[in-house]
Design a protein around this motif. Structure first.
Motif, PDB file in Angstrom:
ATOM      1  N   ASN A   1      -0.717   7.209  -9.313  1.00  0.00           N
ATOM      2  CA  ASN A   1      -0.999   6.500  -8.052  1.00  0.00           C
ATOM      3  C   ASN A   1      -2.475   6.562  -7.740  1.00  0.00           C
ATOM      4  O   ASN A   1      -3.243   7.267  -8.410  1.00  0.00           O
ATOM      5  CB  ASN A   1      -0.186   7.117  -6.904  1.00  0.00           C
ATOM      6  CG  ASN A   1      -0.625   8.542  -6.589  1.00  0.00           C
ATOM      7  OD1 ASN A   1      -0.919   9.341  -7.481  1.00  0.00           O
ATOM      8  ND2 ASN A   1      -0.657   8.888  -5.307  1.00  0.00           N
ATOM      9  N   GLN A   2      -2.878   5.841  -6.717  1.00  0.00           N
ATOM     10  CA  GLN A   2      -4.252   5.863  -6.244  1.00  0.00           C
ATOM     11  C   GLN A   2      -4.262   5.999  -4.731  1.00  0.00           C
ATOM     12  O   GLN A   2      -3.342   5.526  -4.044  1.00  0.00           O
ATOM     13  CB  GLN A   2      -4.994   4.582  -6.644  1.00  0.00           C
ATOM     14  CG  GLN A   2      -5.216   4.431  -8.130  1.00  0.00           C
ATOM     15  CD  GLN A   2      -5.997   3.178  -8.475  1.00  0.00           C
ATOM     16  OE1 GLN A   2      -5.968   2.186  -7.744  1.00  0.00           O
ATOM     17  NE2 GLN A   2      -6.716   3.215  -9.590  1.00  0.00           N
TER      18      GLN A   2
ATOM     19  N   CYS B   1      -1.319   5.557   0.171  1.00  0.00           N
ATOM     20  CA  CYS B   1      -0.961   5.604  -1.240  1.00  0.00           C
ATOM     21  C   CYS B   1      -0.673   4.212  -1.779  1.00  0.00           C
ATOM     22  O   CYS B   1      -0.005   3.398  -1.128  1.00  0.00           O
ATOM     23  CB  CYS B   1       0.263   6.510  -1.419  1.00  0.00           C
ATOM     24  SG  CYS B   1       0.782   6.751  -3.134  1.00  0.00           S
ATOM     25  N   SER B   2      -1.148   3.955  -2.988  1.00  0.00           N
ATOM     26  CA  SER B   2      -0.806   2.724  -3.687  1.00  0.00           C
ATOM     27  C   SER B   2       0.653   2.807  -4.147  1.00  0.00           C
ATOM     28  O   SER B   2       1.270   3.874  -4.094  1.00  0.00           O
ATOM     29  CB  SER B   2      -1.705   2.570  -4.917  1.00  0.00           C
ATOM     30  OG  SER B   2      -1.373   3.572  -5.878  1.00  0.00           O
TER      31      SER B   2
ATOM     32  N   VAL C   1       3.489   3.643  -6.543  1.00  0.00           N
ATOM     33  CA  VAL C   1       3.476   4.638  -7.611  1.00  0.00           C
ATOM     34  C   VAL C   1       4.099   4.063  -8.873  1.00  0.00           C
ATOM     35  O   VAL C   1       4.962   3.180  -8.813  1.00  0.00           O
ATOM     36  CB  VAL C   1       4.227   5.919  -7.194  1.00  0.00           C
ATOM     37  CG1 VAL C   1       3.532   6.593  -6.020  1.00  0.00           C
ATOM     38  CG2 VAL C   1       5.673   5.611  -6.853  1.00  0.00           C
ATOM     39  N   LYS C   2       3.632   4.553 -10.020  1.00  0.00           N
ATOM     40  CA  LYS C   2       4.179   4.137 -11.306  1.00  0.00           C
ATOM     41  C   LYS C   2       5.422   4.980 -11.598  1.00  0.00           C
ATOM     42  O   LYS C   2       5.346   6.211 -11.647  1.00  0.00           O
ATOM     43  CB  LYS C   2       3.143   4.317 -12.409  1.00  0.00           C
ATOM     44  CG  LYS C   2       1.889   3.478 -12.216  1.00  0.00           C
ATOM     45  CD  LYS C   2       0.862   3.771 -13.304  1.00  0.00           C
ATOM     46  CE  LYS C   2      -0.424   2.981 -13.086  1.00  0.00           C
ATOM     47  NZ  LYS C   2      -1.449   3.302 -14.117  1.00  0.00           N
TER      48      LYS C   2
ATOM     49  N   PHE D   1       0.295  13.407  -9.844  1.00  0.00           N
ATOM     50  CA  PHE D   1       0.607  12.636  -8.638  1.00  0.00           C
ATOM     51  C   PHE D   1      -0.334  13.122  -7.554  1.00  0.00           C
ATOM     52  O   PHE D   1      -0.271  14.279  -7.130  1.00  0.00           O
ATOM     53  CB  PHE D   1       2.070  12.858  -8.255  1.00  0.00           C
ATOM     54  CG  PHE D   1       2.459  12.308  -6.902  1.00  0.00           C
ATOM     55  CD1 PHE D   1       2.120  11.024  -6.515  1.00  0.00           C
ATOM     56  CD2 PHE D   1       3.208  13.083  -6.009  1.00  0.00           C
ATOM     57  CE1 PHE D   1       2.487  10.519  -5.280  1.00  0.00           C
ATOM     58  CE2 PHE D   1       3.594  12.594  -4.778  1.00  0.00           C
ATOM     59  CZ  PHE D   1       3.227  11.308  -4.401  1.00  0.00           C
TER      60      PHE D   1
ATOM     61  N   LYS E   1       6.861   8.375  -0.170  1.00  0.00           N
ATOM     62  CA  LYS E   1       6.348   8.348  -1.535  1.00  0.00           C
ATOM     63  C   LYS E   1       6.762   9.610  -2.290  1.00  0.00           C
ATOM     64  O   LYS E   1       7.122   9.557  -3.476  1.00  0.00           O
ATOM     65  CB  LYS E   1       4.821   8.236  -1.528  1.00  0.00           C
ATOM     66  CG  LYS E   1       4.292   6.919  -0.985  1.00  0.00           C
ATOM     67  CD  LYS E   1       4.624   5.747  -1.897  1.00  0.00           C
ATOM     68  CE  LYS E   1       3.965   4.466  -1.398  1.00  0.00           C
ATOM     69  NZ  LYS E   1       4.322   3.297  -2.233  1.00  0.00           N
TER      70      LYS E   1
END
Length: 291
Positions: free
Chosen positions: A206-207, A218-219, A221-222, A232, A255
């Motif tokens: 994430n970013q 938070c972007s 998440v993958k 993370f 998240k």
């Protein structure tokens, strides 16, 4: 195998004695410490008679005493059974505010570990709020514990100010007391991380984006990571974010639920917690490791 480097004594350490509670007055003082540390109402305070009963039934109650003999903190664990083996369930660890940042909590945990091993118990279980980075660093980073279970709203609503406004989600933690890597971590302390090097060696799923000073979101998440290890990232100041904007804090908790529950089902564990200084600010990461 390289010899372990002994942990250096800090210049700002204070003299603390760890010992079993001395008398009934210590059990009553323990109630006061709970109120101070968690800002809880009496309904959420473990009373002295319960502490006494647990202590006499295989649990462990240890106090931290100042050089003047004052009780400044305590650790409390309950004797439990897991897979047919005895374990200690670390239920509470608390240190008065004036004595934090002096490794008092760490010394209490070391004494709890020593006493457990003396009783032929090789595992301590505990829980912590994943929204508290300081607790994550203490449990996963300093003690070398690991987690593979995420429980939503684990204890329900409490009167503690730390829990107010959010469900009481918890990570369930294993501390393997005789593990060689745990012993090494306790002896040498958490490794010093190099942000440029360490972050390149493992994917980050994430970013973070700063929407206002000190406010990080938070972007997406993958959820398709297949690496043996990944990171993370969470805001180092999550508690401050919660105090400033409960809505963003709830988004972060969402998240965390998504990441932990998804990857735990895929046989990952949360095996460490990193704090890295980079470009003048602190960054914090949960490290996931494939079993």
């Amino acid at each position: 195998m390289a010899p372990a480097i002994r942990r250096k004594k800090r210049k700002d350490e204070i003299k603390v004695t760890i010992a079993p509670f001395r008398n009934l007055a210590d059990f009553k003082t323990c109630e006061d410490i709970q109120r101070e540390v968690w800002n809880s109402q009496d309904i959420d305070v473990v009373p002295a008679p319960m502490l006494l009963a647990a202590n006499r039934s295989g649990g462990i109650v240890l106090g931290a005493y100042s050089s003047l003999g004052d009780l400044i903190g305590f650790a409390f664990s309950i004797l439990s059974v897991e897979d047919g083996k005895l374990v200690q369930l670390s239920y509470m660890l608390a240190v008065r505010a004036a004595y934090r940042n002096f490794d008092v909590g760490f010394k209490l945990e070391m004494a709890l570990r020593k006493e457990s091993l003396k009783r032929k118990i090789s595992k301590i279980r505990s829980t912590f709020d994943p929204m508290q980075p300081a607790n994550a660093y203490f449990s996963l980073g300093k003690l070398g514990a690991w987690a593979d279970v995420y429980e939503e709203n684990f204890i329900g609503e409490t009167t503690s100010l730390l829990d107010r406004g959010l469900p009481t989600d918890r990570l369930l933690v294993h501390w393997d007391l005789e593990d060689s890597e745990v012993a090494r971590r306790l002896e040498t302390g958490p490794p010093r991380r190099d942000g440029r090097k360490d972050l390149k060696q493992r994917p980050v799923i994430n970013q973070l984006t700063e929407t206002a000073p000190g406010m990080m979101v938070c972007s997406p998440v993958k959820l398709n990571c297949t690496s043996s290890q990944f990171l993370f990232e969470v805001p180092y100041n999550l508690q401050e974010i919660k105090n400033r904007d409960l809505g963003i804090a709830l988004e972060w908790q969402g998240k965390m639920r998504q990441v932990f529950r998804h990857y735990f089902k895929k046989d990952y564990v949360a095996s460490d917690f990193w704090v890295i200084e980079q470009d003048g600010r602190l960054r914090a990461f949960y490290l996931f490791f494939k079993k």
